[in-house]
Design a protein around this motif. Structure first.
Motif, PDB file in Angstrom:
ATOM      1  N   GLY A  26      67.056  66.365  65.491  1.00  0.00           N
ATOM      2  CA  GLY A  26      68.069  65.576  66.169  1.00  0.00           C
ATOM      3  C   GLY A  26      68.485  64.309  65.452  1.00  0.00           C
ATOM      4  O   GLY A  26      69.635  63.923  65.523  1.00  0.00           O
ATOM      5  N   ARG A  27      67.571  63.616  64.820  1.00  0.00           N
ATOM      6  CA  ARG A  27      67.892  62.403  64.076  1.00  0.00           C
ATOM      7  C   ARG A  27      67.126  62.423  62.757  1.00  0.00           C
ATOM      8  O   ARG A  27      66.351  63.325  62.506  1.00  0.00           O
ATOM      9  CB  ARG A  27      67.515  61.154  64.897  1.00  0.00           C
ATOM     10  N   THR A  28      67.361  61.443  61.935  1.00  0.00           N
ATOM     11  CA  THR A  28      66.696  61.398  60.631  1.00  0.00           C
ATOM     12  C   THR A  28      65.227  61.068  60.806  1.00  0.00           C
ATOM     13  O   THR A  28      64.865  59.944  61.167  1.00  0.00           O
ATOM     14  CB  THR A  28      67.360  60.367  59.723  1.00  0.00           C
ATOM     15  N   PHE A  29      64.395  62.050  60.541  1.00  0.00           N
ATOM     16  CA  PHE A  29      62.956  61.927  60.790  1.00  0.00           C
ATOM     17  C   PHE A  29      62.361  60.763  60.009  1.00  0.00           C
ATOM     18  O   PHE A  29      61.520  60.024  60.528  1.00  0.00           O
ATOM     19  CB  PHE A  29      62.288  63.244  60.404  1.00  0.00           C
ATOM     20  N   SER A  30      62.808  60.579  58.778  1.00  0.00           N
ATOM     21  CA  SER A  30      62.229  59.555  57.914  1.00  0.00           C
ATOM     22  C   SER A  30      62.532  58.130  58.388  1.00  0.00           C
ATOM     23  O   SER A  30      61.964  57.177  57.865  1.00  0.00           O
ATOM     24  CB  SER A  30      62.700  59.744  56.477  1.00  0.00           C
ATOM     25  N   ASP A  31      63.401  57.975  59.371  1.00  0.00           N
ATOM     26  CA  ASP A  31      63.720  56.651  59.912  1.00  0.00           C
ATOM     27  C   ASP A  31      62.656  56.159  60.896  1.00  0.00           C
ATOM     28  O   ASP A  31      62.706  55.006  61.318  1.00  0.00           O
ATOM     29  CB  ASP A  31      65.065  56.668  60.642  1.00  0.00           C
ATOM     30  N   TYR A  32      61.734  57.037  61.270  1.00  0.00           N
ATOM     31  CA  TYR A  32      60.806  56.730  62.349  1.00  0.00           C
ATOM     32  C   TYR A  32      59.358  56.641  61.889  1.00  0.00           C
ATOM     33  O   TYR A  32      58.900  57.459  61.088  1.00  0.00           O
ATOM     34  CB  TYR A  32      60.881  57.799  63.443  1.00  0.00           C
ATOM     35  N   ALA A  33      58.645  55.668  62.450  1.00  0.00           N
ATOM     36  CA  ALA A  33      57.191  55.729  62.437  1.00  0.00           C
ATOM     37  C   ALA A  33      56.788  56.745  63.499  1.00  0.00           C
ATOM     38  O   ALA A  33      57.438  56.854  64.540  1.00  0.00           O
ATOM     39  CB  ALA A  33      56.599  54.372  62.761  1.00  0.00           C
ATOM     40  N   MET A  34      55.727  57.482  63.219  1.00  0.00           N
ATOM     41  CA  MET A  34      55.306  58.544  64.126  1.00  0.00           C
ATOM     42  C   MET A  34      53.879  58.306  64.608  1.00  0.00           C
ATOM     43  O   MET A  34      53.005  57.926  63.821  1.00  0.00           O
ATOM     44  CB  MET A  34      55.379  59.893  63.420  1.00  0.00           C
ATOM     45  N   SER A  52      53.392  55.123  59.176  1.00  0.00           N
ATOM     46  CA  SER A  52      54.646  54.417  58.938  1.00  0.00           C
ATOM     47  C   SER A  52      55.734  55.357  58.433  1.00  0.00           C
ATOM     48  O   SER A  52      55.483  56.517  58.100  1.00  0.00           O
ATOM     49  CB  SER A  52      54.411  53.307  57.914  1.00  0.00           C
ATOM     50  N   ARG A  53      56.952  54.822  58.357  1.00  0.00           N
ATOM     51  CA  ARG A  53      58.108  55.640  57.970  1.00  0.00           C
ATOM     52  C   ARG A  53      57.924  56.294  56.616  1.00  0.00           C
ATOM     53  O   ARG A  53      58.271  57.434  56.429  1.00  0.00           O
ATOM     54  CB  ARG A  53      59.358  54.768  57.947  1.00  0.00           C
ATOM     55  N   ASN A  54      57.376  55.577  55.676  1.00  0.00           N
ATOM     56  CA  ASN A  54      57.223  56.158  54.338  1.00  0.00           C
ATOM     57  C   ASN A  54      55.845  56.777  54.117  1.00  0.00           C
ATOM     58  O   ASN A  54      55.545  57.247  53.029  1.00  0.00           O
ATOM     59  CB  ASN A  54      57.489  55.091  53.279  1.00  0.00           C
ATOM     60  N   GLY A  55      55.012  56.750  55.145  1.00  0.00           N
ATOM     61  CA  GLY A  55      53.674  57.333  55.044  1.00  0.00           C
ATOM     62  C   GLY A  55      52.662  56.464  54.344  1.00  0.00           C
ATOM     63  O   GLY A  55      51.516  56.868  54.177  1.00  0.00           O
ATOM     64  N   ALA A  56      53.062  55.259  53.958  1.00  0.00           N
ATOM     65  CA  ALA A  56      52.164  54.408  53.185  1.00  0.00           C
ATOM     66  C   ALA A  56      51.080  53.771  54.041  1.00  0.00           C
ATOM     67  O   ALA A  56      50.017  53.402  53.538  1.00  0.00           O
ATOM     68  CB  ALA A  56      52.959  53.324  52.470  1.00  0.00           C
ATOM     69  N   PHE A  57      51.357  53.610  55.321  1.00  0.00           N
ATOM     70  CA  PHE A  57      50.423  52.916  56.210  1.00  0.00           C
ATOM     71  C   PHE A  57      50.038  53.805  57.376  1.00  0.00           C
ATOM     72  O   PHE A  57      50.867  54.535  57.908  1.00  0.00           O
ATOM     73  CB  PHE A  57      51.045  51.621  56.740  1.00  0.00           C
ATOM     74  N   THR A  58      48.778  53.728  57.749  1.00  0.00           N
ATOM     75  CA  THR A  58      48.278  54.423  58.918  1.00  0.00           C
ATOM     76  C   THR A  58      47.372  53.492  59.712  1.00  0.00           C
ATOM     77  O   THR A  58      46.830  52.516  59.173  1.00  0.00           O
ATOM     78  CB  THR A  58      47.483  55.687  58.548  1.00  0.00           C
ATOM     79  N   ASN A  59      47.219  53.796  60.974  1.00  0.00           N
ATOM     80  CA  ASN A  59      46.315  53.045  61.831  1.00  0.00           C
ATOM     81  C   ASN A  59      45.706  54.015  62.839  1.00  0.00           C
ATOM     82  O   ASN A  59      46.393  54.946  63.298  1.00  0.00           O
ATOM     83  CB  ASN A  59      47.068  51.922  62.552  1.00  0.00           C
ATOM     84  N   TYR A  60      44.441  53.792  63.164  1.00  0.00           N
ATOM     85  CA  TYR A  60      43.730  54.711  64.049  1.00  0.00           C
ATOM     86  C   TYR A  60      42.996  53.951  65.143  1.00  0.00           C
ATOM     87  O   TYR A  60      42.536  52.823  64.949  1.00  0.00           O
ATOM     88  CB  TYR A  60      42.695  55.519  63.259  1.00  0.00           C
ATOM     89  N   ALA A  61      42.847  54.607  66.276  1.00  0.00           N
ATOM     90  CA  ALA A  61      41.953  54.081  67.305  1.00  0.00           C
ATOM     91  C   ALA A  61      40.523  54.142  66.776  1.00  0.00           C
ATOM     92  O   ALA A  61      40.171  55.055  66.017  1.00  0.00           O
ATOM     93  CB  ALA A  61      42.071  54.915  68.573  1.00  0.00           C
ATOM     94  N   ASP A  62      39.711  53.188  67.169  1.00  0.00           N
ATOM     95  CA  ASP A  62      38.331  53.156  66.706  1.00  0.00           C
ATOM     96  C   ASP A  62      37.590  54.441  67.038  1.00  0.00           C
ATOM     97  O   ASP A  62      36.722  54.883  66.286  1.00  0.00           O
ATOM     98  CB  ASP A  62      37.596  51.962  67.326  1.00  0.00           C
ATOM     99  N   SER A  63      37.940  55.035  68.156  1.00  0.00           N
ATOM    100  CA  SER A  63      37.221  56.222  68.628  1.00  0.00           C
ATOM    101  C   SER A  63      37.439  57.449  67.747  1.00  0.00           C
ATOM    102  O   SER A  63      36.668  58.418  67.827  1.00  0.00           O
ATOM    103  CB  SER A  63      37.630  56.548  70.066  1.00  0.00           C
ATOM    104  N   VAL A  64      38.469  57.416  66.905  1.00  0.00           N
ATOM    105  CA  VAL A  64      38.769  58.592  66.075  1.00  0.00           C
ATOM    106  C   VAL A  64      38.683  58.299  64.578  1.00  0.00           C
ATOM    107  O   VAL A  64      38.836  59.227  63.765  1.00  0.00           O
ATOM    108  CB  VAL A  64      40.155  59.189  66.414  1.00  0.00           C
TER     109      VAL A  64
END
Length: 122
Positions: A26-34, A52-64
């Protein structure tokens, strides 16, 4: 908005693995953080992971942390959640979501999928 469809959930024994997928359209996927969130009956939706949009950054809940890995393939308009060493507490309905910024707050995600159920047996 972007439309999201999750897949890959199921029943797995503790210690096992699953990979969830979320296909976007529906929209440009690369415009979004997922992001990935999860929810069990009677509880609030819980943040799991974000990329993040470019995949350079990630963040996780402590539990996982150390067990789950989020990734994306912009050529396929798909985000993944690799889940290893699953435990019964990971049992939940898992949702993917799209946001305009890199965030772990569910209120910042404007588009949501319908969810896929993950059940971990002990």
């Amino acid at each position: 908005q972007v439309q999201l469809v999750e897949s890959g959930g199921g029943l797995v024994q503790a210690g096992g693995s699953l990979r969830l997928s979320c296909a976007a359209s529906g929209r440009t996927f690369s415009d979004y953080a997922m992001g990935w969130f999860r929810q069990t009956p009677g509880k609030e939706r819980e943040f799991v992971a974000v990329i993040s949009r470019n995949g350079a950054f990630t963040n996780y809940a402590d539990s996982v942390k150390g067990r789950f890995t989020i990734s994306r393939d912009d050529a396929k308009n798909t985000v993944y959640l690799q889940m290893n060493n699953l435990i019964p507490e990971d049992t939940a309905n898992y949702y993917c979501a799209a946001a305009q910024k890199f965030t772990s707050r569910s209120a910042d995600f404007a588009s949501w999928g319908q969810g896929t159920q993950v059940t971990v047996s002990s």
